[in-house]
Design a protein around this motif. Structure first.
Motif, PDB file in Angstrom:
ATOM      1  N   ASP A 183      45.209  56.622  49.638  1.00 38.75           N
ATOM      2  CA  ASP A 183      44.862  55.992  50.909  1.00 38.75           C
ATOM      3  C   ASP A 183      43.702  55.027  50.718  1.00 38.75           C
ATOM      4  O   ASP A 183      42.833  55.228  49.877  1.00 38.75           O
ATOM      5  CB  ASP A 183      44.460  57.049  51.948  1.00 38.75           C
ATOM      6  N   VAL A 184      43.694  53.962  51.517  1.00 45.28           N
ATOM      7  CA  VAL A 184      42.594  53.001  51.503  1.00 45.28           C
ATOM      8  C   VAL A 184      41.967  53.008  52.890  1.00 45.28           C
ATOM      9  O   VAL A 184      42.659  52.844  53.897  1.00 45.28           O
ATOM     10  CB  VAL A 184      43.073  51.583  51.141  1.00 45.28           C
ATOM     11  N   VAL A 185      40.674  53.215  52.937  1.00 45.66           N
ATOM     12  CA  VAL A 185      39.951  53.287  54.199  1.00 45.66           C
ATOM     13  C   VAL A 185      39.097  52.044  54.370  1.00 45.66           C
ATOM     14  O   VAL A 185      38.446  51.589  53.418  1.00 45.66           O
ATOM     15  CB  VAL A 185      39.066  54.548  54.251  1.00 45.66           C
ATOM     16  N   GLU A 186      39.101  51.486  55.563  1.00 48.68           N
ATOM     17  CA  GLU A 186      38.251  50.345  55.864  1.00 48.68           C
ATOM     18  C   GLU A 186      36.960  50.810  56.522  1.00 48.68           C
ATOM     19  O   GLU A 186      36.980  51.637  57.441  1.00 48.68           O
ATOM     20  CB  GLU A 186      38.976  49.371  56.795  1.00 48.68           C
ATOM     21  N   ILE A 187      35.849  50.299  56.012  1.00 54.58           N
ATOM     22  CA  ILE A 187      34.557  50.484  56.671  1.00 54.58           C
ATOM     23  C   ILE A 187      33.848  49.140  56.668  1.00 54.58           C
ATOM     24  O   ILE A 187      34.159  48.263  55.857  1.00 54.58           O
ATOM     25  CB  ILE A 187      33.677  51.550  55.985  1.00 54.58           C
TER      26      ILE A 187
ATOM     27  N   ALA B 209      33.923  40.826  42.488  1.00 53.57           N
ATOM     28  CA  ALA B 209      32.657  40.448  43.118  1.00 53.57           C
ATOM     29  C   ALA B 209      32.352  39.005  42.757  1.00 53.57           C
ATOM     30  O   ALA B 209      32.964  38.416  41.856  1.00 53.57           O
ATOM     31  CB  ALA B 209      31.526  41.370  42.658  1.00 53.57           C
ATOM     32  N   SER B 210      31.385  38.427  43.433  1.00 55.48           N
ATOM     33  CA  SER B 210      31.061  37.017  43.204  1.00 55.48           C
ATOM     34  C   SER B 210      30.309  36.791  41.902  1.00 55.48           C
ATOM     35  O   SER B 210      30.230  35.666  41.410  1.00 55.48           O
ATOM     36  CB  SER B 210      30.239  36.470  44.373  1.00 55.48           C
ATOM     37  N   VAL B 211      29.731  37.849  41.339  1.00 53.64           N
ATOM     38  CA  VAL B 211      29.135  37.802  39.999  1.00 53.64           C
ATOM     39  C   VAL B 211      29.666  39.024  39.252  1.00 53.64           C
ATOM     40  O   VAL B 211      30.152  39.980  39.863  1.00 53.64           O
ATOM     41  CB  VAL B 211      27.592  37.816  40.038  1.00 53.64           C
TER      42      VAL B 211
ATOM     43  N   GLU C  63      28.925  42.657  49.807  1.00 54.06           N
ATOM     44  CA  GLU C  63      30.071  41.778  49.989  1.00 54.06           C
ATOM     45  C   GLU C  63      31.276  42.541  50.506  1.00 54.06           C
ATOM     46  O   GLU C  63      31.500  43.702  50.117  1.00 54.06           O
ATOM     47  CB  GLU C  63      30.461  41.124  48.661  1.00 54.06           C
ATOM     48  N   PRO C  64      32.080  41.929  51.370  1.00 52.39           N
ATOM     49  CA  PRO C  64      33.344  42.544  51.760  1.00 52.39           C
ATOM     50  C   PRO C  64      34.315  42.564  50.586  1.00 52.39           C
ATOM     51  O   PRO C  64      34.193  41.775  49.651  1.00 52.39           O
ATOM     52  CB  PRO C  64      33.847  41.638  52.889  1.00 52.39           C
ATOM     53  N   GLY C  65      35.267  43.509  50.642  1.00 53.29           N
ATOM     54  CA  GLY C  65      36.256  43.609  49.577  1.00 53.29           C
ATOM     55  C   GLY C  65      36.480  45.043  49.159  1.00 53.29           C
ATOM     56  O   GLY C  65      35.947  45.987  49.748  1.00 53.29           O
ATOM     57  N   ALA C  66      37.260  45.217  48.118  1.00 48.92           N
ATOM     58  CA  ALA C  66      37.641  46.547  47.647  1.00 48.92           C
ATOM     59  C   ALA C  66      36.513  47.207  46.870  1.00 48.92           C
ATOM     60  O   ALA C  66      35.756  46.546  46.151  1.00 48.92           O
ATOM     61  CB  ALA C  66      38.888  46.451  46.781  1.00 48.92           C
TER      62      ALA C  66
ATOM     63  N   ARG D 273      39.335  55.134  47.682  1.00 47.81           N
ATOM     64  CA  ARG D 273      39.467  53.674  47.706  1.00 47.81           C
ATOM     65  C   ARG D 273      39.063  53.157  49.074  1.00 47.81           C
ATOM     66  O   ARG D 273      39.575  53.616  50.095  1.00 47.81           O
ATOM     67  CB  ARG D 273      40.900  53.271  47.352  1.00 47.81           C
ATOM     68  N   LEU D 274      38.142  52.219  49.062  1.00 48.19           N
ATOM     69  CA  LEU D 274      37.614  51.651  50.291  1.00 48.19           C
ATOM     70  C   LEU D 274      37.843  50.149  50.317  1.00 48.19           C
ATOM     71  O   LEU D 274      37.965  49.497  49.268  1.00 48.19           O
ATOM     72  CB  LEU D 274      36.108  51.907  50.428  1.00 48.19           C
TER      73      LEU D 274
END
Length: 783
Positions: A654-658, A691-693, A737-740, A757-758
């Motif tokens: 399952d993937v949870v959004e926060i 990620a961005s870096v 940052e938003p994302g996985a 998994r978020l």
């Protein structure tokens, strides 16, 4: 009784200090900005390089007429009975107060890295062993005991803890660090600060900042850490120890980063430390570091310019003795080369701290420890009990594939190795017997330090135990190999006790200034181990070291392997207890154990290009990962679940959004399914896929040590917040940052048991000093 406002304890400290400063001459103000090292060697035979050059002769009686900021190491310079030392310190303080116009004593400081560095004081395990316990509460208890012992003899400030994060295990001071992970260093270091400060002793964070990132693992070498490494790995432990621990002092590092010495860096010592983090305590120089701006860094032409650079950067106190902040500084101020406002700023901070310590009060002497109260015991049974618990919890069982351990009670044991019968094998370089005692061979150690050989014989009285050294720690002779092989061949099991000799500046194989070219076992110890393994007798390797060493050469060839990082005065019984089975090992590695002696520097905090891959023939994958450790019992982790802000479960696939400001709880039950009590350490790691870096593949963001009886179970909940995923982004600011994301509950950095998994949703969040720094945990019994 004085009626001056600065003597009135009912007034705010700031008002008292402002009144006092207005009454002081320039020389009296500068006198508060340096220490004096009475009794330090000037003949080249001291504890540190440059000591003889830097310790200038001074007229003590004349000097103290101006007052004095600090007294350096009254107990830690030469062996002195604690009761006599307390009386001498009290007398010196009365002389200082009596000589000056204002009657203000000095702040007395001492080293306390692995215990109060004084003759007869408890020698606790080194900080690397603290890290191996994953037990902040026990470290806090130890530090409180250290602090109470120091205050009992009149000491106000302790130069600890070391919050440097290991970046290259060849560095000599690895034994002084807590580990290679900033979260572990920060949480354990903060616990130490809390304990020391609870006793009224000023904790001094060191070395601020970047010292452990020196190039080539050489002591005092230039630091070539990038901006993000500095921000995301080097600095967080210091921030946590200040914000959550309440440390009241910081020591500037010797090193320079990108051409700027830390002792002359206003961006670091003022901009970051004070203006951004809000620190209000004192910044002290590492020993001789102010003068090093001239002599080693060559950014100053003379002592006056060194003083100007250091003061402007934010160093309030020159330690260990006056060199640059004395007459040279006074002359520079009078000539207009240095603004007097810099002196006032530093003096105000020093006097505010003295006010906190009660040293501006009229009755400071009556409230000081009673030096005439009788004998002083700095190694009480209660101290030794804590030292024993720390040592026992810190021992790491690296491998036990065939169940050779615990040893049978009536077996034939050949103990071989240069660390088995030497009490100093238990101690790090900042313990008094190693740090100072070796310079005074005529003196007894002052504390009881059982050797591993003696402790093992006591643990297994029915066993037939023989012993031979086999070789020296760092020598080249193999003449003892033959006897070692003979002893091993006659035994049922061979216990090979190998490792380091801790010392200072080349006098050891580990310790300050004892940097290693590679991670081979010192001297010919590796050859000795080869010879013992070749006998076919099961070999139990016991390492007593200050750093990890490469063990891949013996992977799969040993009966068992045990790692102890200088476990202190009770280390012999602790390790022997693990070998006998009286102690169930529960330590976890605070540093990775490498497979080969090359491929360094390497720690587990690596982005993808730092891991093994097809683009290089060198594989840096460790033999034993960060967080690894075995036990004589077994644990299962069951009933894993996760809950986000909305109550959604994220277990399994399952993937949870926060939100990027959201939270997520992870819970599991740990059950002891073996036949004996033991402790497990549940570790929470973060994996950021995109990620961005570039980011470390995994990094520790939480942990919980849990002790369980046979059959017992406890439910552990980790309360993760999105702030813990923050890092320094492209803008140079710390962002979420938003994302996985993946949260991994694991037994080590590589042994993952459960994954959540978020997906973080919402805008990029810039976070500052109000962000959450730790992952709280909750432990409750399971029915």
């Amino acid at each position: 009784m004085s009626t001056a406002p600065w003597r009135d304890p009912a007034l705010p400290a700031a008002a008292r200090v402002d009144d006092l400063l207005s009454r002081m001459t320039l020389q009296e103000k500068t006198a508060q900005l340096y220490g004096v090292w009475v009794g330090a060697a000037t003949d080249g035979d001291g504890v540190a390089p440059h000591q003889q050059a830097m310790n200038t002769d001074c007229d003590w009686e004349e000097l103290i007429t101006l007052g004095l900021g600090q007294l350096t190491r009254s107990f830690g310079t030469a062996p002195v009975d604690p009761a006599l030392g307390a009386q001498a310190l009290a007398l010196a303080q009365r002389r200082i107060a009596g000589a000056g116009r204002f009657g203000i004593p000095a702040v007395a400081h001492e080293e306390c890295l692995a215990g109060f560095t004084a003759w007869g004081a408890t020698a606790y395990p080194v900080p690397l062993a603290w890290g191996a316990t994953f037990d902040p509460g026990l470290v806090e208890e130890m530090a409180a005991r250290i602090g109470r012992d120091m205050r009992s003899v009149g000491v106000h400030q302790g130069l600890a803890p070391v919050l440097d994060v290991v970046r290259d295990p060849r560095w000599g001071r690895v034994e002084e660090t807590i580990g290679e992970d900033p979260y572990l260093v920060g949480t354990i270091g903060t616990a130490y600060v809390r304990g020391l400060e609870s006793a009224g002793v000023v904790a001094t964070l060191k070395h601020f900042a970047g010292y452990a990132s020196s190039a080539g693992a050489r002591n005092l070498a230039p630091v070539r850490a990038g901006t993000r490494e500095f921000a995301d790995i080097t600095l967080p432990p210091f921030e946590m120890a200040l914000r959550e621990g309440g440390a009241r002092s910081v020591m500037a590092a010797y090193t320079e980063t990108d051409g700027v010495p830390a002792s002359a860096d206003p961006r670091l010592l003022t901009g970051l430390l004070r203006e951004e983090w809000g620190f209000t305590g004192t910044v002290v120089a590492d020993y001789f570091a102010v003068d090093f701006l001239q002599t080693l860094h060559r950014v100053a032409a003379d002592p006056a310019q060194s003083a100007a650079l250091a003061l402007e950067a934010g160093i309030d106190v020159e330690l260990p003795t006056v060199k640059c902040y004395g007459n040279d500084l006074v002359d520079a101020v009078r000539s207009g080369k240095v603004p007097e406002s810099l002196v006032d700023r530093a003096a105000r901070r020093v006097l505010l701290q003295k006010c906190e310590l009660g040293l501006l009060d009229e009755d400071w002497d009556r409230r000081a420890p009673d030096a005439a109260a009788g004998p002083v015991d700095l190694d009480s049974p209660a101290n030794r009990a804590v030292a024993r618990r720390l040592a026992e919890e810190s021992v790491v069982l690296l491998a036990n594939p065939d169940g050779v351990l615990p040893l049978a009670p009536d077996t034939r044991i050949a103990v071989v190795g240069p660390r088995a019968a030497d009490a100093l094998a238990m101690l790090g370089c900042y313990s008094f017997p190693s740090h100072v005692g070796t310079l005074h061979p005529e003196m007894e150690t002052g504390i009881e330090i059982p050797t591993l050989l003696d402790a093992l014989r006591g643990e297994l009285p029915d066993a037939k135990v023989t012993f031979t050294e086999g070789c020296e720690v760092s020598g080249s002779s193999t003449s003892g190999f033959e006897e070692a092989v003979t002893r091993a061949s006659e035994a049922d099991v061979c216990v090979a006790v190998l490792g380091d000799r801790s010392g200072l500046f080349g006098r050891g194989t580990s310790g300050e200034g004892c940097d290693a070219a590679d991670l081979e076992l010192p001297g010919v110890q590796g050859g000795l181990l080869d010879a013992l393994v070749a006998t076919g007798v099961p070999v139990v390797l016991v390492l007593l070291t200050g750093r990890p060493y490469a063990l891949g050469r013996w992977d799969g060839r040993l009966g068992a392997a045990v790692q102890a990082f200088f476990p202190g005065e009770e280390g012999g019984p602790a390790v022997a207890g693990v070998l006998s089975g009286r102690v169930n090992p529960s330590g976890r590695l605070p540093v990775s154990v490498p497979r080969g002696p090359g491929g360094q520097p390497w720690t587990y905090l690596q982005p993808p290009l730092g891991l093994a891959g097809e683009v290089s023939s060198l594989d840096p994958t460790p033999l034993y990962a960060f967080g690894h450790g075995g036990s004589y019992t077994t644990f299962v982790w069951e009933d894993f679940s996760g809950f986000g802000d909305s109550g959604d479960c994220g277990a399994g696939n399952d993937v949870v959004e926060i939100g990027t400001d959201g939270a997520y709880d992870l819970s599991l039950t740990v059950r002891n399914t073996g036949g004996r009590e033991g402790a497990d350490v549940v570790q929470l790691y973060l994996h950021d896929p995109v990620a961005s870096v570039t980011r470390p593949d995994v990094r520790l963001v939480g942990y919980q040590r849990v002790h369980l009886a046979p059959g017992e179970a406890k439910r552990i909940t980790f309360r993760f917040h999105a702030d813990l995923s923050a890092f320094t982004g492209l803008s140079g600011r710390r962002v979420v940052e938003p994302g996985a994301l993946e949260l991994r509950l694991a037994a080590s950095a590589t042994e993952v048991r459960h994954t959540a998994r978020l997906t973080l949703t919402g805008p990029v969040r810039t976070v500052g000093t109000d962000r959450r720094l730790r992952c709280p945990t909750e432990v409750r019994p399971e029915g």
